[in-house]
Design an enzyme around this catalytic site. Structure first.
Site, short mmCIF file in Angstrom:
data_model
loop_
_atom_site.label_atom_id
_atom_site.label_comp_id
_atom_site.label_asym_id
_atom_site.label_seq_id
_atom_site.Cartn_x
_atom_site.Cartn_y
_atom_site.Cartn_z
N ARG A 56 -8.19 -1.04 8.33
CA ARG A 56 -9.08 0.02 8.00
C ARG A 56 -9.35 0.94 9.06
O ARG A 56 -10.59 0.92 9.53
CB ARG A 56 -10.53 -0.89 7.37
CG ARG A 56 -11.17 -0.19 6.47
CD ARG A 56 -12.15 -0.88 5.70
NE ARG A 56 -12.85 -0.14 4.84
CZ ARG A 56 -13.57 -0.49 4.00
NH1 ARG A 56 -13.91 -1.62 3.59
NH2 ARG A 56 -14.33 0.12 3.20
N CYS A 57 -8.58 1.69 9.39
CA CYS A 57 -8.64 2.23 10.68
C CYS A 57 -7.22 3.36 10.91
O CYS A 57 -6.44 2.89 10.75
CB CYS A 57 -8.56 1.46 12.01
SG CYS A 57 -8.22 2.10 13.54
N GLN A 85 0.88 -1.32 0.09
CA GLN A 85 -0.10 0.00 0.08
C GLN A 85 0.82 1.13 -0.18
O GLN A 85 0.29 2.45 -0.24
CB GLN A 85 -0.87 -0.02 1.28
CG GLN A 85 -2.05 -1.11 1.38
CD GLN A 85 -2.63 -1.12 2.52
OE1 GLN A 85 -2.54 -2.34 3.25
NE2 GLN A 85 -3.11 -0.07 3.22
N GLU A 89 -12.73 4.34 6.32
CA GLU A 89 -12.52 3.67 7.55
C GLU A 89 -13.70 3.93 8.65
O GLU A 89 -13.80 3.37 9.33
CB GLU A 89 -11.17 3.97 8.11
CG GLU A 89 -10.15 3.53 7.07
CD GLU A 89 -8.72 3.79 7.42
OE1 GLU A 89 -7.77 3.35 6.87
OE2 GLU A 89 -8.62 4.81 8.05
#
Lengths: 289, 168, 790
Positions: free
Chosen positions: C373-374, C223, C743
């Protein structure tokens, strides 16, 4: 995940397959749908030297009624069972159970013969076949033999099938009018093995008295279990809250679940009781039409 | 010992010599270089490897290449000509944002292809159960369901449902 | 309705443009790392430890080397010769690439088998015999720092215990005083369980070292390609892999969710092998390896307390965290924030006093602590504050919606300074909750619930009104390994008015190819369909820190807008030249400059760009390109109001999510369809930890659910039909007023579900169950609270 190397045969007849089993001995395994075996081979938990693929053998995939018996060929897939009008007519529980087995793609391949021959109490059909009083037909070099379902399951992954025998058919007696059946399992998510599962078939007379009861339990015992005391508690009596409660209690007492990620032993026993109650009610409702 | 097999993949016949243990998904990806079929797990759980085998959706990670001998395979590459036109499902997924990362998409579409071949007017509930062997980690499934409903309408020749996002 | 300034043809902000990237994915032409096949490529498989803590006495490779196709086996001792057996984590801790003497968790890499095929590599792996001396592992983080526990990191000179770090924020003394004098105090111990991202694509790479040109091309699932290139140079610079000789390519990524930020040992081993043998080496994990060894997320044990008045005013909160990081801190937080943004735990509520502290410890579990996802531990914070708000409401005797309305920071109080030091940019919490309540029919549901309760049926309604903190971040506070957390955009417009734009971020399904094009379309009026977006190749894209923590829109999206504005400034000059007027006489309308008062005299952006190549003013630089590295002045603070309705089967504990309404406020919206898609997906990743997912270990350190058979990723059947909507409160400091959304649902969703289930069970006096709340846990709680007593 890749299996260990093996040799592969795809016989065209049952006789050929049986002779190969004799020839290759214990290191040979039968491949039908393969959806229990291949995953174990990929994990190298199963390492057969020979795979004998019986899918090319004609005459092993059918669902038909002959006299008072429904015959299901061993290579019949879960999807074929799911969509069979004949089975829907006589055994509504097949629609209940197939929907809860794995997922649609798996059901397109996985076979009923494989589901039973695997001898796994976590599979769903063993309980169903116990409830339906099925007979398993095994074919070996000496021809066919009939194995009552109550004598079929011997232990963890162990069945009455001898080496050199192939499960070829399941025969289920067509129940009389006034019969209903139902199956449900609690699962952590769709397609999971059961936390607890219960199959029930009941035959009621016109007064609502239970003439016959079959109850099988999924994944709450080391080997697939018939809830015999529960069946007796219902047979010859009207289906009432009291008899249902009694049947539920016996099933919960007689099974032997182990604590695991799906829940504690105590929880599973409690769930067996809940499901026995619910499935008796559902089967009775279907029996009454 | 290698086994000779004949398979028809997306309409083209291939004669291959394979190890019996070769998984169908590896045959498709590694021997035929059709990389649209994906691998997302090792336990027959995720459905990313779903293909059509003689028209039936199956998980190609749990089938041996030798088992496909004499059979016909459709992968995502074989659904529509390159560059289109799309099948109703491919169109449905695009119009309804039925994909994010795209990794589960080929398997999801092939599974839905068989679903709609059996019943081109499924309920939302039937769709959800019908794709329960395919995991998607991105979309939350709402728009996949919507995409399949859209494709069903298209196949039935009915007016297409709105593809605008529905907000409460 | 979202108001759009551009036409549908231009497709600027607010249009639900269909995604540009979809065509390739729909035809099986996505290009993921496992699709790469290079001439002479070798395959790597990894032998992993069956033990959580053991000495390696011997690695016998004799039989494995005899397996046809096996060409090499690499052990830690081999890497030690090149000093490549350890590497830094993004938290400046250290992690083994391959062990030389001790394994620290089950499934840890022990050695790597290199072969000419995937199948041969696996056969070789099976044939390696490792002799271990197992030791009793440290599994319980609460006992990790006991003097009786062995010191795990004996590699660290002078390390005397398993404590990693302590961190705190807020005012301890002031908080103690408020708690001492408060009418009402509620306290709850909770665990936010260890979970896993389970992107459907696992991790992998193809490392391709060219011995002739001394150049490494690394195709990998990352990523953050630029940051990874720098890390590779830091790890392997001493063997000649300096940064200009490294190209990292992140092809299509099959979901990331934070799990593809860290550098895993497999990547480094593949590089080392390719470097040594001069051939490309492919390594692709199995799912089980991915689940068992790659970075986990969460695993915070929190003691949470809230103090307030008896009429329901929140006065203070106190949170004490024990963070289980496994054997090394392999989180990916900004350097100054070892517990990430956990201090956002004061939530959406207006009070002045809080104290937050965290201690991290080592255990014999896989390393990690990634921001799944945070935005760095916000999920943990939101679970804590939203659960506590419900507990407080219960104790006060007020409806959880009323308590929230009573305590919200008011719209007019922004920018608002939180007691832990953050400055919230904007918000309208009352409006969000009101909308959610209206949509779900809150009052009617409470009435139905009362009727059901009278009949003994269990129904619950749960609320979560969360504030996120994303878009890391301002360079004065935010860096990873010293690299500031800016991000970048480079726009190059071709003579015919079509463009290519490149970014330092990397989409993993978020739709950047579409949404970035829309930002540029909005700013320049070039149709989005004529703007090609590229990311992921460090040779071509400008440097950036990558995509995670909802930072792409706040940082690279802002960079796109500002780079576009730089181009617009140039366009104005060219237009003035072409129209022979002064720049001040020109006015911009999407896609063209026109002369004030004479709109027929205009030049379109396409005409202007063409002139930039064919007829540019003397003295002006030719071409039409701009780059911007955006350093945000503040973080952004998206928020949401979520309401969940559940029905619980009292006999089985079964939970049915009947409704879930999510109202998000992510500021201005670039593509409503994409935003909604993000919310849907994030919500399914919220129900997952709330009801299904947790990584479970036994006392010996064995993972009990290390495959997708038992790690329960929700399907379309478990996932309900999400109902989503939004309100819009733009970020005042962001160039396009956007805040980031990816998120919010994962962060805000779990407490809504947990609160709903607890609400359903509250008639029995049940006030808390740790997530994931499973039927078994519900049944157990009901049983313990007498629900089945006759």
């Amino acid at each position: 995940m890749i299996a260990q190397s093996f040799q592969y045969e795809s016989p065209g007849t049952l006789a050929e397959a049986i002779s190969m089993l004799h020839k290759y001995g214990e290191e040979a395994k039968i491949l039908s749908g393969g959806h229990s075996l291949i995953p174990m081979m990929k994990l190298r938990l199963a390492t057969p030297e020979w795979l004998i693929d019986i899918n090319g053998i004609p005459g092993l995939a059918h669902i038909k009624k002959e006299g008072a018996v429904i015959k299901i060929g061993a290579l019949t897939t879960e999807a074929e069972i799911e969509h069979s009008d004949l089975l829907k007519k006589h055994f509504p529980l097949f629609a209940d159970v197939t929907k809860l087995i794995a997922d649609p793609q798996v059901r397109n391949v996985a076979t009923i013969g494989g589901n039973l021959a695997h001898g796994d109490a976590a599979n769903d059909h063993p309980a169903v076949m116990l409830a339906l009083n099925a007979t398993v037909i095994a074919t070996g070099s000496g021809g066919e033999r009939s194995i009552p379902i109550d004598e079929f399951f011997h232990g963890f992954y162990m069945t009455a099938l001898q080496h050199g025998e192939i499960l070829t058919e399941i025969q289920i007696p067509v129940p009389p009018a006034g019969t209903g059946s139902a199956y449900h399992k609690l699962e952590r998510k769709v397609g999971d093995y059961a936390t607890a599962g219960v199959a029930v078939q009941l035959t009621l007379d016109s007064k609502g008295v239970c003439k016959a009861a079959g109850i099988g339990l999924t994944n709450v015992n080391p080997i697939p279990l018939r809830a015999s005391r529960s069946e007796k508690a219902l047979t010859g009596k009207p289906i009432t809250d009291k008899t249902i409660a009694e049947a539920a209690k016996y099933a919960a007492e007689d099974c032997s679940p182990s604590s695991d990620l799906r829940g504690s032993e105590e929880y599973k026993r409690a769930m067996v009781a809940v499901l026995v109650k619910r499935m008796i009610n559902k089967a009775a409702e279907r029996a009454r039409g | 010992m290698l086994k000779k097999i004949t398979v028809t993949v997306n309409g083209t016949q291939h004669v291959l010599e394979v190890e019996p243990r070769l998984l169908l998904v590896h045959m498709i990806r590694e021997l035929l270089n059709l990389t649209g079929t994906h691998i997302g797990c090792d336990t027959t759980s995720c459905g990313a490897c779903t293909i059509l085998l003689d028209g039936k959706s199956v998980k190609s990670c749990t089938i041996l290449a030798v088992q496909a001998n004499g059979k016909s395979i459709t992968t995502i590459e074989g659904l529509a000509p390159e560059g289109g036109p799309f099948t109703p499902l491919q169109e449905g997924f695009k119009e309804n944002h039925g994909l994010h990362c795209g990794f589960c998409t080929p398997g999801m579409i092939l599974r839905a292809t068989e679903l709609l071949a059996h019943n081109n007017n499924p309920t939302e509930e039937e769709i959800r159960w019908g794709i329960s062997g395919n995991l998607c980690r991105c979309t939350g499934y709402n728009n996949i369901v919507k995409a399949i409903l859209y494709a069903g309408a298209k196949m039935r020749g009915e007016a297409l449902p709105s593809t605008e996002p529905e907000f409460v | 309705m979202i108001q759009c300034k551009t036409s549908k043809e231009v497709g600027g902000m607010g249009h639900s443009l269909k995604r540009k990237e979809d065509a390739r994915f729909l035809q099986g032409k996505g290009h993921y790392v496992d699709d790469i096949k290079l001439p002479g490529m070798l395959y790597m498989d990894i032998v992993r430890s069956p033990y959580a803590y053991a000495k390696i006495k011997n690695i016998n490779t004799e039989e494995a080397m005899k397996v046809p196709g096996v060409v090499a086996i690499i052990t830690g001792k081999d890497l030690e010769k090149y000093n490549l057996h350890w590497m830094p984590t993004l938290m400046s801790d250290t992690q083994m690439v391959l062990p030389t003497d001790t394994v620290m968790y089950q499934a840890q890499e022990v050695c790597a088998v290199i072969a000419t095929s995937k199948y041969a590599a696996r056969d070789g792996r099976e044939a390696v015999k490792v002799d271990y001396e197992p030791m009793k592992p440290v599994m319980d983080p609460f006992k990790s720092t006991d003097p009786s526990s062995p010191v795990l990191r004996t590699d660290k000179p002078g390390k005397k215990d398993n404590h990693i770090w302590h961190w705190q924020a807020g005012d301890k003394e002031k908080t103690e005083n408020v708690f001492k004098n408060a009418d009402i105090v509620v306290k709850q111990q909770m665990h936010i369980p260890r979970i896993h991202v389970v992107s459907i694509e696992t991790c992998g790479c193809v490392a391709d070292y060219d011995k002739v040109n001394h150049h490494l091309t690394m195709y990998m699932t990352t990523q953050a390609p630029h940051a990874i290139r720098t890390v590779i140079a830091l790890v392997a610079g001493h063997v000649g892999l300096s940064e200009e000789r490294i190209r990292v390519v992140s092809p299509d990524i099959g979901g990331g969710f934070g799990g593809k930020v860290p550098v895993y040992p497999g990547y480094v081993i593949a590089i080392a092998v390719s470097f040594l043998v001069g051939k490309p080496v492919k390594w692709i994990e199995d799912r089980s390896e991915n689940l068992q060894a790659d970075s986990f997320a969460r695993d915070y044990h929190i003691t949470a307390e809230m103090a307030g008045t008896k009429d329901g005013k929140i006065q203070a909160t106190r949170f004490k965290v024990l963070a289980d990081h496994g054997y090394t801190d392999a989180a990916a937080n900004p350097s100054k924030f070892p517990a990430g943004m956990f201090s956002i735990a004061t939530g959406s509520y207006d009070y002045a006093t809080a104290f937050v502290e965290a201690d991290a410890v080592y255990t014999n579990k896989p390393p990690g602590g990634v921001a799944y996802r945070c935005s760095f531990r916000v999920t943990e914070a939101v679970q804590a504050i939203e659960r506590m708000t419900d507990l407080f409401a219960k104790k006060v005797g007020k409806d959880p919606a009323d308590i929230r309305m009573q305590n919200f920071i008011k719209k007019e109080d922004f920018p608002w300074k939180s007691p832990t030091g953050w400055t919230y940019d904007s918000g309208n919490y009352q409006a969000g909750l009101q909308k959610a309540m209206d949509v779900v029919g809150y009052a009617a549901l409470r009435k139905e619930q009362a009727e059901k309760r009278a009949k003994g049926e269990l129904m619950g309604i749960g609320i979560s009104t969360f504030t996120e903190i994303v878009g890391a971040g301002p360079s004065k506070d935010f860096d990873i390994l010293g690299i500031k957390m800016f991000d970048s955009a480079e726009i190059r417009v071709h003579p015919t008015g079509k463009a290519i734009a490149r970014f330092g971020t990397k989409s993993q399904g978020q739709g950047h190819e579409t949404t970035y094009a829309q930002i540029i379309a909005e700013e320049l009026g070039i149709p989005a369909e004529n703007i090609q977006v590229e990311e992921g190749d460090t040779d071509t894209a400008p440097y950036g820190l990558g995509t995670y923590a909802s930072r792409s829109t706040p940082t690279a999206g802002a960079a796109a807008a500002i780079a576009s504005r730089k181009l617009r400034d140039k366009a104005r000059k060219i237009a003035a030249y072409l129209l022979e007027v002064s720049e001040d006489d020109l006015e911009w309308e999407t896609g063209k400059f026109f002369v004030k008062g004479a709109p027929e005299k205009s030049k379109t952006i396409q005409e202007i760009v063409f002139a930039a190549y064919t007829n540019h003013p003397q003295g002006m630089e030719a071409g039409f390109e701009a780059t911007h590295y955006y350093d945000p002045p503040n973080l952004t603070f998206p928020s949401g109001a979520y309401i969940c309705v559940v029905d619980v089967d009292k006999e089985t504990g079964g939970i049915h999510v009947r409704r879930f309404v999510a109202i998000d406020d992510c500021g201005n919206i670039i593509n409503p369809m994409v935003v909604q898609g993000q919310v849907h997906g994030g919500l399914t990743q919220a129900i997952a930890p709330a009801m299904y997912e947790e990584m479970i270990y036994d006392d010996e350190g064995n993972i009990l659910n290390g495959s997708l058979m038992d790690y329960l990723v929700p399907t379309a059947v478990e996932s309900p039909k999400w109902e989503t909507g939004h309100i819009v409160t733009p970020s005042p400091h962001h160039p396009i007023g956007a805040k980031g959304v990816g998120e919010s649902p994962t962060v805000g969703g779990p407490p809504a579900i947990a609160n709903a289930i607890i609400d359903a069970l509250s008639p029995f006096g049940i006030t808390h169950i740790d997530i994931p709340i499973t039927p078994f846990k519900v049944w157990k709680a009901l049983k313990e609270h007498g629900a089945y007593d006759k």
